[in-house]
Design a protein around this motif. Structure first.
Motif, mmCIF file in Angstrom:
data_model
loop_
_atom_site.group_PDB
_atom_site.id
_atom_site.type_symbol
_atom_site.label_atom_id
_atom_site.label_comp_id
_atom_site.label_asym_id
_atom_site.label_seq_id
_atom_site.Cartn_x
_atom_site.Cartn_y
_atom_site.Cartn_z
ATOM 1 N N LYS A 20 2.323 9.311 7.129
ATOM 2 C CA LYS A 20 1.197 8.829 7.959
ATOM 3 C C LYS A 20 0.267 7.935 7.132
ATOM 4 O O LYS A 20 -0.199 6.892 7.615
ATOM 5 C CB LYS A 20 0.421 9.999 8.540
ATOM 6 C CG LYS A 20 -0.666 9.561 9.535
ATOM 7 C CD LYS A 20 -1.361 10.749 10.142
ATOM 8 C CE LYS A 20 -2.313 10.307 11.267
ATOM 9 N NZ LYS A 20 -3.274 9.255 10.843
ATOM 10 N N LYS A 21 0.009 8.340 5.901
ATOM 11 C CA LYS A 21 -0.876 7.564 5.037
ATOM 12 C C LYS A 21 -0.294 6.170 4.792
ATOM 13 O O LYS A 21 -1.013 5.162 4.849
ATOM 14 C CB LYS A 21 -1.073 8.305 3.721
ATOM 15 C CG LYS A 21 -2.047 7.633 2.778
ATOM 16 C CD LYS A 21 -2.243 8.471 1.520
ATOM 17 C CE LYS A 21 -3.221 7.790 0.566
ATOM 18 N NZ LYS A 21 -3.432 8.597 -0.671
ATOM 19 N N ILE A 22 1.016 6.104 4.528
ATOM 20 C CA ILE A 22 1.668 4.812 4.271
ATOM 21 C C ILE A 22 1.672 3.950 5.525
ATOM 22 O O ILE A 22 1.374 2.754 5.480
ATOM 23 C CB ILE A 22 3.109 5.035 3.775
ATOM 24 C CG1 ILE A 22 3.104 5.735 2.404
ATOM 25 C CG2 ILE A 22 3.865 3.711 3.679
ATOM 26 C CD1 ILE A 22 4.473 6.148 1.918
ATOM 27 N N LEU A 23 1.997 4.558 6.673
ATOM 28 C CA LEU A 23 2.057 3.800 7.927
ATOM 29 C C LEU A 23 0.677 3.320 8.361
ATOM 30 O O LEU A 23 0.541 2.203 8.896
ATOM 31 C CB LEU A 23 2.700 4.655 9.018
ATOM 32 C CG LEU A 23 4.194 4.959 8.812
ATOM 33 C CD1 LEU A 23 4.673 5.993 9.810
ATOM 34 C CD2 LEU A 23 5.027 3.690 8.917
ATOM 35 N N ASP A 24 -0.355 4.137 8.146
ATOM 36 C CA ASP A 24 -1.722 3.723 8.474
ATOM 37 C C ASP A 24 -2.136 2.523 7.624
ATOM 38 O O ASP A 24 -2.769 1.574 8.117
ATOM 39 C CB ASP A 24 -2.707 4.876 8.253
ATOM 40 C CG ASP A 24 -2.591 5.948 9.334
ATOM 41 O OD1 ASP A 24 -1.965 5.665 10.380
ATOM 42 O OD2 ASP A 24 -3.118 7.059 9.130
ATOM 43 N N LYS A 25 -1.761 2.555 6.349
ATOM 44 C CA LYS A 25 -2.104 1.458 5.447
ATOM 45 C C LYS A 25 -1.373 0.179 5.861
ATOM 46 O O LYS A 25 -1.959 -0.908 5.859
ATOM 47 C CB LYS A 25 -1.744 1.834 4.013
ATOM 48 C CG LYS A 25 -2.151 0.787 2.993
ATOM 49 C CD LYS A 25 -1.837 1.253 1.575
ATOM 50 C CE LYS A 25 -2.260 0.193 0.553
ATOM 51 N NZ LYS A 25 -1.963 0.632 -0.834
ATOM 52 N N ALA A 26 -0.093 0.343 6.242
ATOM 53 C CA ALA A 26 0.684 -0.821 6.694
ATOM 54 C C ALA A 26 0.101 -1.381 7.988
ATOM 55 O O ALA A 26 0.044 -2.606 8.190
ATOM 56 C CB ALA A 26 2.142 -0.430 6.894
ATOM 57 N N GLY A 27 -0.333 -0.474 8.890
ATOM 58 C CA GLY A 27 -0.885 -0.922 10.166
ATOM 59 C C GLY A 27 -2.155 -1.728 9.990
ATOM 60 O O GLY A 27 -2.462 -2.604 10.821
ATOM 61 N N ALA A 28 -2.857 -1.478 8.892
ATOM 62 C CA ALA A 28 -4.111 -2.213 8.648
ATOM 63 C C ALA A 28 -3.856 -3.678 8.338
ATOM 64 O O ALA A 28 -4.774 -4.511 8.455
ATOM 65 C CB ALA A 28 -4.861 -1.571 7.487
ATOM 66 N N TYR A 29 -2.617 -4.014 7.960
ATOM 67 C CA TYR A 29 -2.296 -5.411 7.704
ATOM 68 C C TYR A 29 -2.123 -6.232 8.983
ATOM 69 O O TYR A 29 -2.051 -7.457 8.946
ATOM 70 C CB TYR A 29 -0.993 -5.510 6.882
ATOM 71 C CG TYR A 29 -1.096 -4.943 5.487
ATOM 72 C CD1 TYR A 29 -2.180 -5.200 4.673
ATOM 73 C CD2 TYR A 29 -0.067 -4.146 4.980
ATOM 74 C CE1 TYR A 29 -2.273 -4.690 3.394
ATOM 75 C CE2 TYR A 29 -0.128 -3.624 3.685
ATOM 76 C CZ TYR A 29 -1.222 -3.895 2.902
ATOM 77 O OH TYR A 29 -1.294 -3.390 1.630
ATOM 78 N N TYR A 30 -2.028 -5.550 10.110
ATOM 79 C CA TYR A 30 -1.739 -6.231 11.372
ATOM 80 C C TYR A 30 -2.796 -5.897 12.439
ATOM 81 O O TYR A 30 -2.490 -5.326 13.485
ATOM 82 C CB TYR A 30 -0.345 -5.842 11.869
ATOM 83 C CG TYR A 30 0.734 -6.061 10.846
ATOM 84 C CD1 TYR A 30 1.293 -7.319 10.639
ATOM 85 C CD2 TYR A 30 1.192 -4.991 10.089
ATOM 86 C CE1 TYR A 30 2.272 -7.522 9.686
ATOM 87 C CE2 TYR A 30 2.180 -5.186 9.123
ATOM 88 C CZ TYR A 30 2.717 -6.453 8.917
ATOM 89 O OH TYR A 30 3.682 -6.649 7.992
ATOM 90 N N PRO A 31 -4.045 -6.274 12.180
ATOM 91 C CA PRO A 31 -5.090 -5.984 13.188
ATOM 92 C C PRO A 31 -4.870 -6.856 14.434
ATOM 93 O O PRO A 31 -4.456 -8.013 14.328
ATOM 94 C CB PRO A 31 -6.380 -6.373 12.468
ATOM 95 C CG PRO A 31 -5.949 -7.397 11.449
ATOM 96 C CD PRO A 31 -4.570 -6.969 11.013
ATOM 97 N N LEU A 32 -5.124 -6.272 15.597
ATOM 98 C CA LEU A 32 -4.941 -7.020 16.847
ATOM 99 C C LEU A 32 -6.210 -7.797 17.190
ATOM 100 O O LEU A 32 -7.307 -7.394 16.844
ATOM 101 C CB LEU A 32 -4.592 -6.040 17.968
ATOM 102 C CG LEU A 32 -3.261 -5.294 17.785
ATOM 103 C CD1 LEU A 32 -3.078 -4.291 18.920
ATOM 104 C CD2 LEU A 32 -2.098 -6.260 17.751
#
Length: 303
Positions: free
Chosen positions: A291-303
């Motif tokens: 979850k920590k890794i995926l949350d960090k990755a998701g921050a690279y793609y803000p809508l």
């Protein structure tokens, strides 16, 4: 008769019996057709077949038995497990298929990424067989550090189209893994080393996914449960993630498998490669890591 002729005949017999039990005449007919196709000399007799049976058991670890009621020979699959022999056979059969075809580039697309460091393979095999020390220069990609190493080679391991050397570093007497593509200036010495009694590379990596094994003292493998949807589950069943894989649920909802592994970087990267197709059910610590890794990755793609 050449060694290649004999090996070709062995593979023809194995392939025929892998499909279904067959009489000696049926095996002979199949072998004759294959000889005509590939341009090999046709040599087959009862005496050569009996000799081939013994050699196939010895060299390929495949036991050919005779069913008296069917009056046919059959293959006792995996009588003696031998992954190395199977890999050699696969490579040979692929070579035969490609070698008989003209202009294969038109319809066979080969992987362009070739394993690096293979120029060291022969020298490393010599060192392993003769139990002699080796020296080389090694570059770490993470920090660009280049060091001189003197090690006792223990084994070679393949992982994701790369080859690695498992060796005991004389600097700190610690067992380490070295990527062949980062090795240069390899020197095989004449200095003998004493092999560790009872050491088996399969035992060393038994609960590892990939080539990383925890260095922390007392580290233990954990029970990991993963959930895949029905479609993805079919792939996971056909090509298990690891030897320890056990199926705990397999129905219309999906597939649950259980693995016994160390939680390492290699394992986390593999799980991330499955994206939303996998859910980690346990342990909780691995769920939190993902979850920590995926949350960090998701921050690279803000809508």
């Amino acid at each position: 008769m050449s060694l290649s002729d004999t090996y070709f005949r062995h593979q023809c017999i194995i392939r025929k019996l892998q499909r279904s039990p067959a009489s000696q005449q049926e095996i002979k007919d199949y072998y004759e057709r294959e000889c005509e196709t590939h341009g090999y000399n046709f040599v087959f007799s009862n005496r050569t077949f009996l000799r081939d049976k013994e050699e196939i058991l010895s060299l390929h670890k495949k036991d050919i038995q005779y069913n008296t009621s069917l009056r046919k020979y059959y293959l006792e699959e995996d009588a003696i497990p031998d992954d190395f022999g199977n890999r050699i056979a696969d490579a040979y059969n692929t070579y035969q298929a490609l070698n008989m075809s003209d202009g294969i580039a038109e319809f066979v697309h080969l992987e362009k990424r070739r394993p690096q460091g293979m120029e060291h393979f022969h020298s490393l095999m010599h060192a392993l067989r003769n139990k002699v020390m080796i020296r080389f220069t090694y570059e770490k990609y993470m920090d660009g550090n280049i060091t001189e190493r003197s090690v006792a080679p223990l084994a070679l391991k393949e992982f994701k189209s790369r080859w690695y050397l498992l060796a005991k570093d004389s600097k700190d007497n610690t067992t380490k893994v070295f990527a062949l593509d980062r090795i240069s200036e390899l020197e095989v010495t004449r200095q003998k080393y004493k092999a560790e009694a009872g050491f088996r590379v399969s035992d060393y990596f038994r609960n590892c996914f990939g080539i990383i094994r925890p260095s922390e003292p007392g580290a233990k493998p954990q029970i990991i449960q993963l959930f895949f949807g029905p479609d993805k589950g079919k792939y996971i069943k056909s090509l298990p993630l690891h030897d320890s894989q056990q199926i705990r649920q397999d129905d219309e909802k999906g597939l649950v498998i259980e693995l016994e592994l160390y939680i390492t970087y290699d394992l986390v990267m593999e799980l991330l490669s499955h994206g939303a197709d996998v859910e980690i059910l346990k342990p909780v610590s691995l769920r939190k890591t993902m979850k920590k890794i995926l949350d960090k990755a998701g921050a690279y793609y803000p809508l």
